[in-house]
Scaffold this motif. Structure first.
Motif, PDB file in Angstrom:
ATOM      1  N   MET A 163       0.528  -1.113  -0.134  1.00 13.68           N
ATOM      2  CA  MET A 163      -0.270  -0.128   0.503  1.00 13.68           C
ATOM      3  C   MET A 163       0.750   1.221  -0.057  1.00 13.68           C
ATOM      4  O   MET A 163       1.704   1.078   1.261  1.00 13.68           O
ATOM      5  CB  MET A 163      -0.855   0.269   1.364  1.00 13.68           C
ATOM      6  N   LYS A 164       1.075   1.579  -1.062  1.00 19.00           N
ATOM      7  CA  LYS A 164       1.626   2.992  -1.111  1.00 19.00           C
ATOM      8  C   LYS A 164       0.704   4.428  -0.720  1.00 19.00           C
ATOM      9  O   LYS A 164       0.003   4.567  -1.256  1.00 19.00           O
ATOM     10  CB  LYS A 164       2.045   3.161  -2.931  1.00 19.00           C
ATOM     11  N   PHE A 165       1.822   4.861   0.282  1.00 17.50           N
ATOM     12  CA  PHE A 165       0.625   6.160   0.506  1.00 17.50           C
ATOM     13  C   PHE A 165       1.606   7.789   0.519  1.00 17.50           C
ATOM     14  O   PHE A 165       2.665   7.627   0.616  1.00 17.50           O
ATOM     15  CB  PHE A 165       0.173   6.335   1.509  1.00 17.50           C
ATOM     16  N   ASP A 166       1.162   8.862   0.152  1.00 16.53           N
ATOM     17  CA  ASP A 166       2.218  10.251   0.807  1.00 16.53           C
ATOM     18  C   ASP A 166       0.635  10.539   1.850  1.00 16.53           C
ATOM     19  O   ASP A 166       0.024  11.389   0.794  1.00 16.53           O
ATOM     20  CB  ASP A 166       1.798  10.305  -1.376  1.00 16.53           C
ATOM     21  N   LEU A 167       1.433  11.315   2.388  1.00 15.31           N
ATOM     22  CA  LEU A 167      -0.120  12.226   3.238  1.00 15.31           C
ATOM     23  C   LEU A 167       0.533  13.821   3.116  1.00 15.31           C
ATOM     24  O   LEU A 167       0.005  14.612   3.920  1.00 15.31           O
ATOM     25  CB  LEU A 167       0.605  12.067   5.132  1.00 15.31           C
ATOM     26  N   HIS A 168       1.438  14.290   2.344  1.00 21.47           N
ATOM     27  CA  HIS A 168       2.146  16.077   2.547  1.00 21.47           C
ATOM     28  C   HIS A 168       1.675  16.162   1.356  1.00 21.47           C
ATOM     29  O   HIS A 168       2.725  15.752  -0.286  1.00 21.47           O
ATOM     30  CB  HIS A 168       3.439  15.848   3.568  1.00 21.47           C
ATOM     31  N   THR A 169       0.553  17.258   0.457  1.00 23.26           N
ATOM     32  CA  THR A 169       0.747  17.425  -0.314  1.00 23.26           C
ATOM     33  C   THR A 169      -0.327  18.969  -0.306  1.00 23.26           C
ATOM     34  O   THR A 169      -0.342  19.111   0.403  1.00 23.26           O
ATOM     35  CB  THR A 169      -0.334  17.055  -1.452  1.00 23.26           C
ATOM     36  N   HIS A 170       0.814  19.755  -0.990  1.00 23.99           N
ATOM     37  CA  HIS A 170       0.089  21.466  -1.125  1.00 23.99           C
ATOM     38  C   HIS A 170      -0.634  21.417  -2.231  1.00 23.99           C
ATOM     39  O   HIS A 170      -0.623  21.079  -3.620  1.00 23.99           O
ATOM     40  CB  HIS A 170       1.034  22.159  -1.107  1.00 23.99           C
ATOM     41  N   HIS A 171      -1.749  22.919  -2.813  1.00 18.64           N
ATOM     42  CA  HIS A 171      -2.373  22.907  -4.274  1.00 18.64           C
ATOM     43  C   HIS A 171      -2.353  24.793  -4.003  1.00 18.64           C
ATOM     44  O   HIS A 171      -2.160  24.876  -3.106  1.00 18.64           O
ATOM     45  CB  HIS A 171      -3.822  22.692  -4.007  1.00 18.64           C
ATOM     46  N   PHE A 172      -2.925  24.870  -5.318  1.00 22.84           N
ATOM     47  CA  PHE A 172      -3.054  26.631  -4.438  1.00 22.84           C
ATOM     48  C   PHE A 172      -3.029  27.469  -4.032  1.00 22.84           C
ATOM     49  O   PHE A 172      -2.295  28.654  -4.230  1.00 22.84           O
ATOM     50  CB  PHE A 172      -3.819  26.335  -6.150  1.00 22.84           C
ATOM     51  N   ARG A 173      -3.814  26.873  -2.920  1.00 17.97           N
ATOM     52  CA  ARG A 173      -4.868  27.756  -2.187  1.00 17.97           C
ATOM     53  C   ARG A 173      -3.287  29.033  -1.150  1.00 17.97           C
ATOM     54  O   ARG A 173      -3.595  29.666  -0.274  1.00 17.97           O
ATOM     55  CB  ARG A 173      -5.512  27.364  -0.874  1.00 17.97           C
ATOM     56  N   CYS A 174      -1.895  27.922  -1.102  1.00 19.58           N
ATOM     57  CA  CYS A 174      -1.036  28.284  -0.341  1.00 19.58           C
ATOM     58  C   CYS A 174      -0.370  29.563  -0.903  1.00 19.58           C
ATOM     59  O   CYS A 174       0.039  30.052  -0.232  1.00 19.58           O
ATOM     60  CB  CYS A 174      -0.143  26.943   0.447  1.00 19.58           C
ATOM     61  N   GLY A 175      -0.397  29.645  -2.107  1.00 25.12           N
ATOM     62  CA  GLY A 175      -0.331  30.333  -2.933  1.00 25.12           C
ATOM     63  C   GLY A 175       1.457  30.473  -3.020  1.00 25.12           C
ATOM     64  O   GLY A 175       1.926  31.035  -4.005  1.00 25.12           O
ATOM     65  N   HIS A 176       1.833  29.608  -2.904  1.00 29.53           N
ATOM     66  CA  HIS A 176       3.426  28.653  -3.035  1.00 29.53           C
ATOM     67  C   HIS A 176       3.526  27.071  -4.208  1.00 29.53           C
ATOM     68  O   HIS A 176       4.982  27.147  -4.257  1.00 29.53           O
ATOM     69  CB  HIS A 176       4.740  28.819  -2.382  1.00 29.53           C
ATOM     70  N   ALA A 177       2.657  27.140  -4.219  1.00 30.77           N
ATOM     71  CA  ALA A 177       2.343  25.569  -4.744  1.00 30.77           C
ATOM     72  C   ALA A 177       0.931  25.535  -6.023  1.00 30.77           C
ATOM     73  O   ALA A 177       0.508  26.814  -6.661  1.00 30.77           O
ATOM     74  CB  ALA A 177       1.695  24.328  -4.250  1.00 30.77           C
ATOM     75  N   ASP A 178       1.306  24.379  -6.400  1.00 30.55           N
ATOM     76  CA  ASP A 178       1.233  24.687  -8.018  1.00 30.55           C
ATOM     77  C   ASP A 178      -0.487  23.709  -8.848  1.00 30.55           C
ATOM     78  O   ASP A 178      -1.059  22.954  -7.513  1.00 30.55           O
ATOM     79  CB  ASP A 178       1.471  23.933  -9.273  1.00 30.55           C
ATOM     80  N   ASP A 179      -1.384  24.156  -8.977  1.00 27.64           N
ATOM     81  CA  ASP A 179      -3.132  23.308  -9.534  1.00 27.64           C
ATOM     82  C   ASP A 179      -3.650  22.800  -8.195  1.00 27.64           C
ATOM     83  O   ASP A 179      -3.529  23.932  -7.224  1.00 27.64           O
ATOM     84  CB  ASP A 179      -2.039  22.267  -9.776  1.00 27.64           C
TER      85      ASP A 179
END
Length: 269
Positions: A1-17
């Motif tokens: 089981m592969k997992f990734d618990l740390h992701t960001h997105h556009f709301r933080c202002g310095h991440a894409d998509d």
């Protein structure tokens, strides 16, 4: 089981998509679990958005929760979408943040020390002109804050626990092993996990957070581990998963874990 618990997105202002872009990237990479964990607002500020480009606005927080919940339902059966957040840890404001997080159905909260002594840990200038003694004081303060974050009871995971080396690789060589060990003991006693965070490869230091030396000490003290790419663009989701798993086994770990409903789910290595 592969997992990734740390992701960001556009709301933080310095991440894409968008959040959905990260979910789709996770499916493409063969992950069974993807955690969404954008930067928390500055809840102790009287302003809605005091730090654009660093964290989301307070007025966006409810929309963030609602969107992740909607996407959880949309992708059920395809991938397990988890609701998380990466929270700043300010000891003087811990009660404010705790009151915000308690009623929200988070699967987990990542606690990260991004400021130490009132200065960003990624600020290269903080090291200029400091004597060896003052550098040691700075490292001790950083790990004191990490220990306090573990004891706060607010977090399931502690983020990138040696990220102060990101833009100052010499940080790793400042001799404060006793301070690191004390923090690791508090982490173990508090039963929170540390993440192996692969975003160090995007900084001057290269590699992962934390160092192998710290991971070896973490195993000695019985600290649990988890995985987070800290992706700020979808192409980094799950980055170096297999290499990290291999290295953890070499160090002597037999398992790692992710979180659902703030409870650990153990995954054998």
């Amino acid at each position: 089981m592969k997992f990734d618990l740390h992701t960001h997105h556009f709301r933080c202002g310095h991440a894409d998509d968008t959040i959905e872009d990260y979910i789709q990237a996770a499916i493409k990479e063969g992950l069974g679990v993807i955690g969404i964990s954008d930067h928390s607002p500055y809840f102790a500020s009287e302003h809605d958005h005091p730090n654009p480009g660093i964290a989301m606005a307070r007025s966006e927080f409810a929309h963030y929760i609602e969107e992740v919940q909607r996407l959880k339902a949309k992708y059920e059966g395809k991938i397990d979408v988890l609701l998380g957040v990466e929270s700043d840890f300010f000891p003087e404001h811990a009660d404010v943040y705790r009151a915000v997080y308690e009623p929200i159905p988070f699967d987990y909260v990542i606690g990260s020390v991004h400021q130490s002594g009132g200065v960003s840990i990624f600020n290269r200038n903080r090291w200029k002109g400091l004597s060896a003694e003052k550098q040691l004081d700075q490292k001790r303060l950083y790990y004191k804050l990490i220990g306090q974050s573990a004891q706060s009871g607010m977090f399931q995971i502690l983020g990138h626990i040696d990220a102060m080396k990101g833009y100052y690789p010499a940080f790793a060589d400042i001799p404060a092993e006793d301070a690191v060990d004390e923090a690791l003991k508090l982490i173990a006693d508090s039963r929170v996990a540390i993440e192996i965070n692969t975003s160090g490869g995007t900084k001057d230091v290269g590699g992962w957070y934390p160092s192998d030396a710290i991971l070896e000490r973490a195993r000695h003290f019985g600290v649990a581990v988890t995985f987070g790419s800290d992706a700020h663009k979808p192409s980094r989701v799950g980055e170096d998963w297999d290499r990290v798993a291999k290295r953890l086994k070499e160090i002597g770990f037999t398992q790692w874990q992710y979180y659902k409903n703030r409870q650990p789910v153990v995954v054998p290595l």
